[in-house]
Design an enzyme around this catalytic site. Structure first.
Site, mmCIF file in Angstrom:
data_model
loop_
_atom_site.group_PDB
_atom_site.id
_atom_site.type_symbol
_atom_site.label_atom_id
_atom_site.label_comp_id
_atom_site.label_asym_id
_atom_site.label_seq_id
_atom_site.Cartn_x
_atom_site.Cartn_y
_atom_site.Cartn_z
ATOM 1 N N LEU A 22 6.366 2.722 -8.081
ATOM 2 C CA LEU A 22 7.756 3.081 -7.838
ATOM 3 C C LEU A 22 8.711 1.946 -8.147
ATOM 4 O O LEU A 22 9.867 2.177 -8.487
ATOM 5 C CB LEU A 22 7.940 3.519 -6.380
ATOM 6 C CG LEU A 22 7.235 4.817 -5.976
ATOM 7 C CD1 LEU A 22 7.359 5.040 -4.478
ATOM 8 C CD2 LEU A 22 7.812 6.000 -6.733
ATOM 9 N N GLY A 23 8.265 0.702 -7.999
ATOM 10 C CA GLY A 23 9.167 -0.412 -8.273
ATOM 11 C C GLY A 23 8.595 -1.722 -7.783
ATOM 12 O O GLY A 23 7.511 -1.792 -7.192
ATOM 13 N N GLY A 25 9.929 -5.341 -5.747
ATOM 14 C CA GLY A 25 11.006 -5.973 -4.992
ATOM 15 C C GLY A 25 10.667 -7.395 -4.640
ATOM 16 O O GLY A 25 9.630 -7.948 -5.062
ATOM 17 N N VAL A 30 5.879 -1.656 -4.876
ATOM 18 C CA VAL A 30 5.918 -0.403 -4.135
ATOM 19 C C VAL A 30 5.277 0.677 -4.989
ATOM 20 O O VAL A 30 5.627 0.849 -6.164
ATOM 21 C CB VAL A 30 7.360 -0.011 -3.774
ATOM 22 C CG1 VAL A 30 7.359 1.263 -2.934
ATOM 23 C CG2 VAL A 30 8.046 -1.144 -3.023
ATOM 24 N N LYS A 44 4.094 -0.278 0.179
ATOM 25 C CA LYS A 44 4.534 -1.595 -0.289
ATOM 26 C C LYS A 44 3.419 -2.599 -0.049
ATOM 27 O O LYS A 44 2.939 -2.759 1.086
ATOM 28 C CB LYS A 44 5.803 -2.045 0.443
ATOM 29 C CG LYS A 44 6.118 -3.528 0.217
ATOM 30 C CD LYS A 44 7.500 -3.917 0.694
ATOM 31 C CE LYS A 44 8.525 -3.599 -0.350
ATOM 32 N NZ LYS A 44 9.830 -4.242 -0.079
ATOM 33 N N ASP A 138 17.995 -5.773 4.775
ATOM 34 C CA ASP A 138 18.011 -5.647 3.310
ATOM 35 C C ASP A 138 18.508 -4.273 2.889
ATOM 36 O O ASP A 138 17.938 -3.633 2.009
ATOM 37 C CB ASP A 138 16.613 -5.905 2.744
ATOM 38 C CG ASP A 138 16.643 -6.245 1.246
ATOM 39 O OD1 ASP A 138 17.692 -6.715 0.769
ATOM 40 O OD2 ASP A 138 15.629 -6.030 0.570
#
Length: 741
Positions: A22-23, A25, A30, A44, A138
């Site tokens: 998903l990404g 960070g 994630v 995560k 955050d």
């Protein structure tokens, strides 16, 4: 868009099968993943350099445990965590939608009414987060998901407990430059006001497409945030006023989250042109209807709403395909997967108790149906008591060919009338309720359900004053509360108790060198009254032949706040330990002197984890989440009983029905010696009216509760550490739900 996995991505993290990325960070990667039961979750995995910091894992465990207490309509619930694996990880329910950052990049800025709706949803999410004792730290566009029924705040990976030490080491600023409060850069105390500042920056971004402090290096951004004023000229006047107050340099000058929620929810209720009547509405009216308003009326502009509703969850083509395996592969070597989280812990990686429980949690759902043949006590109590047969109508299954009390359908029979439900109460069932609502809503999108985990007492109070359609409670209604319910339940109705799940209370211990420990009720009572003070006491040694127990002082932790677990343990000891050993009456407040108190179950679990020689009692879900060893109870059966979802279901099966009519209250037999029955447990009820329920809620209420008591609803909670109802009792609950009016 979900990205394909690459060669260095894990295939499995804990119990979750990784399906896409998903990404990435600041804290780690994630992933999109599937739970053993097929639910989508976001996992995560923490970066190795953070995981290797001294004390990181302990703080991460504490803060992740606190994050699991977050419950709200606009947050993504935390469903799993492992702070002590090769790579620490945290899992939340997956929310289909676009992040605010993606939405603005693809579809442009949000119009003013959408900004108000966004702000109201985020404020309600922050209120839920702060109520759990957390500061998010955050909140930024990529951590805000836009869904068809409102925004969601995600990513509790760096959330911290209010007043706690920061997650990361001294000198490392955690957060995203441009969306951080001044106190985060100056390393002053970070409290709820910091999240208010972040909320202001997010609203400014939503309305303008950029943050209010420009772009640049983290040092440049930090300087501007601390010393310069934000650029707000592009904002609509009303939005500018709200954002400016949120971005005050002094935390004490910023509006509070409840104040923002009150203001923004009023703007949502008023529509594009606020009027005096709407803005004068009571705060409770606004917040109670916010989720329903966003559900019933499109809150996003049409092109974006269409994109959000049709978001693609498929994985894009792989740039670096993972090797295909014709058969299950051997575990990857460190050379091929240096950052991979463990798929299944090997004996050298995991303690025996944790290995046993992971296996049991994965198969517990398959055992739900088998419980029926092992539940003679409850089955007889239900079958033989004529006064407990529903007196009006029949089972819901008999009226609908798709449903059956003996073979319940796996998917809910939806109510498509557009009704909504508001409930509140027990925090013990919070994770179960979050999952039920998510799964039910996915199948029945026309029904909006909101549940606030405020505690059993608060939930009953709201139900008895007509504020909610149902209440969750860890104890059945008292006679005085039943009498009071007659003023709320219309047409001569009364409040009834519908058991919905069991929660084993486990005694967790931290004794160096001792994984398996057996205690009976007398030994537990003596430990908590200070009569047994060392782990090598003769009484403890007698219960654990062959176990080398150290001459280590016992440190007993108890819940210092009012709690159902206090009452449950006290009831168990009162029933089984004898008055000489336990002279105290059961109470929500801990009755015994001595020992050390901790505010919440997560606090008790954290203390046990940190203190050698300690023991404490928590819901089994907390023991599992913290990988704590637990006590097996000597109940008088042939073998000591381990706290599991299966043995707790057997404990419920050993109970007897004490309710009459449609009331299904049960009385736990704490002194049972039935084989495999764990008696130290509490039952959580959903409280409704037998007739005269809130107008406009009945069809949705019956549909939802039939689902939660059905096979699929009960199976899903068994994977989380809750005890599903014995099959005979679950059938009785469904039949009774079908007759409420």
């Amino acid at each position: 868009m979900v990205k394909a996995l690459t060669a260095d991505d894990p295939e499995q993290v804990g119990p979750y099968r990784i399906t896409g990325r998903l990404g990435v960070g600041g804290m780690g990667r994630v992933y999109l993943a599937a739970s053993p039961g097929g639910r989508q979750v976001a996992v995560k995995v923490i970066r190795p350099e953070l995981a290797d910091e001294p004390g990181f894992r302990e703080r991460f465990a504490r803060e992740a445990s606190a994050a699991q207490a977050v419950s709200g309509a606009f947050t993504a619930a935390v469903v799993g965590v492992d702070p002590h694996g090769a790579a620490p990880w945290l899992a939340t329910l997956y929310v289909p939608g676009l992040s605010l950052a993606e939405a603005v990049a693809r579809h442009g800025t949000l119009p003013e009414p959408s900004v108000y709706a966004l702000g109201a949803g985020l404020a309600e999410a922050l209120q839920a987060i702060h109520a759990a004792g957390l500061i998010h730290r955050d909140l930024k566009p990529s951590n805000v998901l836009l869904a068809a029924d409102g925004p969601r705040v995600i990513d509790f990976g760096i959330a911290m407990e209010a007043g706690a030490a920061a997650l990361t080491s001294t000198g490392l600023v955690v957060g995203t430059p441009g969306f951080m409060a001044p106190e985060q850069f100056t390393r002053q105390t970070v409290g709820p006001a910091a999240d208010v500042f972040c909320l202001g920056t997010v609203l400014a971004f939503a309305a303008t497409g950029h943050g209010p402090f420009g772009t640049g290096s983290s040092h440049a951004m930090g300087y501007r945030i601390v010393h310069e004023e934000p650029e707000l000229a592009e904002l609509p006047v009303r939005v500018r006023d709200i954002v400016a107050r949120c971005l005050a340099k002094d935390p004490g000058v910023r509006p509070t989250v409840p104040q923002l929620l009150h203001e923004l929810a009023g703007l949502v209720a008023a529509g594009p042109q606020p009027n005096s009547a709407a803005t004068a509405a009571a705060p409770d009216d606004r917040t109670r209807t916010l989720a329903l308003a966003l559900k019933q009326s499109p809150w996003l502009p049409s092109p974006l709403a269409t994109a959000v509703s049709g978001v693609d969850h498929t994985v894009t083509s792989q740039a670096e395909p993972k090797p295909a395996h014709a058969a299950p592969a051997e575990p990857a070597t460190p050379a091929s997967k240096p950052a991979q989280a463990p798929t299944q812990a090997s004996p050298s990686q995991s303690r025996p108790w944790a290995r046993r429980h992971r296996t049991k949690m994965l198969i517990s759902g398959l055992l739900v149906a088998a419980v029926a043949s092992l539940t003679p006590v409850v089955n007889n109590a239900i079958s033989d008591r004529g006064d407990n047969s529903p007196s009006e109508g029949g089972s819901q299954g008999s009226d609908d060919p798709k449903a059956s009390s003996s073979e319940p359908v796996s998917a809910p029979v939806c109510d498509d009338s557009g009704q909504s439900l508001v409930g509140s109460g027990s925090s013990v069932q919070k994770t179960a309720m979050d999952t039920w609502i998510k799964d039910y809503s996915a199948a029945c999108p026309n029904t909006q359900i909101n549940y606030s985990a405020k505690g059993s007492g608060a939930g009953i109070s709201e139900f008895l004053t007509g504020l909610t359609a149902f209440s969750g409670s860890d104890a059945a209604l008292e006679p005085t509360e039943v009498e009071q319910s007659k003023s709320i339940c219309q047409g001569g109705g009364t409040g009834i108790n519908l058991p919905m799940l069991g929660s084993p209370v486990a005694l967790a211990h931290n004794i160096p060198g001792v994984d398996s420990l057996v205690l009976d009720s007398q030994a537990i009572a003596k430990i908590y009254t200070g009569k047994i003070t060392s782990w090598n006491d003769a009484a403890v040694k007698e219960l654990n032949p062959g176990v080398v127990l150290p001459a280590l002082p016992i440190q007993a932790f108890h819940r210092s706040s009012s709690s159902g677990v206090n009452q449950t343990l006290s009831r168990y000891l009162t029933a089984t330990a004898g008055n000489d050993n336990w002279p105290y009456a059961p109470d929500l407040d801990w009755p015994a002197p001595g020992g050390l108190g901790a505010q919440s179950s997560s606090d008790v679990a954290e203390q046990v984890k940190q203190v050698n020689g300690s023991i404490g009692y928590v819901e089994l879900t907390y023991a599992i989440a913290n990988s704590l060893n637990t006590v097996n109870l000597d109940t008088g059966a042939d073998r000591p009983v381990e706290p599991t979802t299966e043995t707790a279901s057997e404990g419920i099966a050993a109970s007897r029905m004490v309710g009459t009519g449609k009331d299904l209250a049960v009385d736990i037999d704490y002194s049972t010696s039935a084989e495999g029955a764990y008696p130290l447990l509490l039952v959580t009820y959903e409280i409704v009216c037998d007739k005269g329920n809130l107008p406009g809620t009945l069809d949705a209420l019956k549909s939802f509760l039939t689902y939660t008591a059905g096979a699929e609803g009960q199976r899903s909670i068994s994977e989380m550490g809750y005890a599903p109802l014995p099959a005979a009792l679950a059938t009785k609950v469904r039949e009774t739900v079908g007759t409420i009016a």
